[in-house]
Design an enzyme around this catalytic site. Structure first.
Site, PDB file in Angstrom:
ATOM      1  N   GLY A  18       0.811  -1.217   0.000  1.00 42.24           N
ATOM      2  CA  GLY A  18       0.000   0.000   0.000  1.00 42.24           C
ATOM      3  C   GLY A  18       0.839   1.260   0.000  1.00 42.24           C
ATOM      4  CB  ALA A  19       4.260   1.845  -1.062  1.00 38.88           C
ATOM      5  N   GLY A  22      -0.907   7.799   1.286  1.00 44.07           N
ATOM      6  CA  GLY A  22      -0.997   7.866   2.746  1.00 44.07           C
ATOM      7  C   GLY A  22       0.266   7.460   3.478  1.00 44.07           C
ATOM      8  CB  ILE A  23       0.641   5.504   6.628  1.00 43.04           C
ATOM      9  CG1 ILE A  23      -0.283   6.357   7.511  1.00 43.04           C
ATOM     10  CG2 ILE A  23       1.801   4.947   7.456  1.00 43.04           C
ATOM     11  CD1 ILE A  23       0.386   7.500   8.214  1.00 43.04           C
ATOM     12  N   GLY A  24       1.714   4.584   3.831  1.00 45.77           N
ATOM     13  CA  GLY A  24       2.616   3.723   3.083  1.00 45.77           C
ATOM     14  C   GLY A  24       3.538   4.497   2.175  1.00 45.77           C
ATOM     15  CB  SER A 147      -5.613   1.093  13.110  1.00 45.38           C
ATOM     16  OG  SER A 147      -6.602   2.099  13.169  1.00 45.38           O
ATOM     17  CE1 TYR A 172      -9.267   0.016   8.305  1.00 38.52           C
ATOM     18  CE2 TYR A 172      -9.680   1.172  10.367  1.00 38.52           C
ATOM     19  CZ  TYR A 172      -8.852   0.886   9.298  1.00 38.52           C
ATOM     20  OH  TYR A 172      -7.595   1.454   9.239  1.00 38.52           O
TER      21      TYR A 172
END
Length: 312
Positions: A18-19, A22-24, A147, A172
């Site tokens: 997931g790069a 966002g965070i990734g 999370s 989630y």
């Protein structure tokens, strides 16, 4: 970000799931700046290309490549690992995830609830397929990105996929709790086997787009967004700052297996520090049952090299 001395990443090969957002994205950018060879695992090849462009603006000498990764489709993972084409892997960052807001319960190609399948089962199976490469690298690490949403949830071990009572936010949160349970349990099992790979959990705290700097052409923060986010900056931070806990868990020689890392100020913002996990994140019985269910659902075990194709 400034890490302790000796924490540069030259010579290390690291996969970030997931790069492309966002965070990734910021984990990949910061690792590239520290000298790592970074593989961006992304479902969308076009977005991966944009992420690579954005990183190279800030890190011209970055060593980057992308591999197509669809965690929701378990049958595609062997091909992803083949495309990675490495003999050893120093770390994998289990970051990718989805949060669905619609009321309809959705499933993946294997019939598993989509958030649980993507956030937990896909990463569980991915680690199984990466195991030989992780074992080939000295002091390799599996970093699970947790999370805040997991803090207030408990798993229903008899309804892991929310078949009986589906509520998007709760489902989630439970999928992220499953990830964190897996991360702690993986480290326990690795230690019991005397393995050299460590499993570490990290979370970004409260990370907002409005507090995150632009990275064109991937992401551009408008002036209006920045102004709206200023009040929240008292207690929260941007995604670039949230990524620091994850990068610290990967590179800092002081971080070891079974630890949880997060932001310093109430776990919401600030520089990384070690945290004490909540008891339900390290529950041995829940973790053992989750592991057994995950093996049954994916057809693979992270500690047993896959010998047969994944179930469809």
């Amino acid at each position: 970000m400034t890490l302790n001395s000796g924490c540069r990443a030259e010579g290390k090969t690291i996969l970030v799931t997931g790069a492309s957002a966002g965070i990734g994205y910021f984990v990949a950018e910061q690792l590239a700046a520290e000298g790592a060879d970074v593989a961006l695992g992304c479902r969308d090849a076009a977005k991966a290309d944009l992420a690579i462009q954005a990183i190279r603006v800030r890190v011209p000498a970055a060593r980057l490549r992308s591999v197509r990764l669809d965690l929701a489709d378990l049958s595609s993972l062997p091909a992803t690992v083949d495309a990675l084409d490495v003999e050893r892997l120093d770390a994998v960052v289990l970051n990718a995830g989805i949060l669905l807001s619609g009321p309809e319960r959705r499933v993946n190609a294997q019939g598993h609830e989509l958030m649980f399948a993507t956030n937990h089962l896909g990463h569980f199976a991915l680690v199984a397929h990466l195991a030989p490469m992780l074992a080939a690298a000295a002091h390799s690490r599996v970093i699970t990105v947790g999370s805040f949403a997991a803090r207030s949830e408990l798993l229903d071990l008899d309804d892991l996929q929310s078949a009986r009572d589906y509520r998007p936010k709760r489902t989630y949160g439970r999928s992220k709790l499953a990830q964190m349970l897996f991360g702690f349990e993986l480290d326990r099992r690795l230690r019991a086997r005397g393995a050299d790979t460590a499993s570490i959990i990290a979370h970004p705290g409260g990370a907002l787009d409005s507090l995150t700097p632009s990275r064109p052409p991937l992401f551009v923060r408008t002036t209006a967004q920045r102004l709206r986010g200023l009040p929240a900056g008292v207690v929260l931070h941007g995604k670039h700052a949230g990524a620091q806990s994850i990068v610290r868990a990967i590179l800092d020689t002081e971080s070891t297996g079974g630890q949880l890392w997060g932001p310093r100020v109430f776990g919401l913002r600030g520089r990384p520090r070690r945290e004490t996990p909540h008891a339900h994140m390290t529950d041995l019985e829940a973790a053992d049952r989750l592991w057994a269910a995950s093996v049954a659902l994916t057809g693979v075990d992270p500690l047993v090299r896959p010998a047969t194709p994944l179930r469809k």
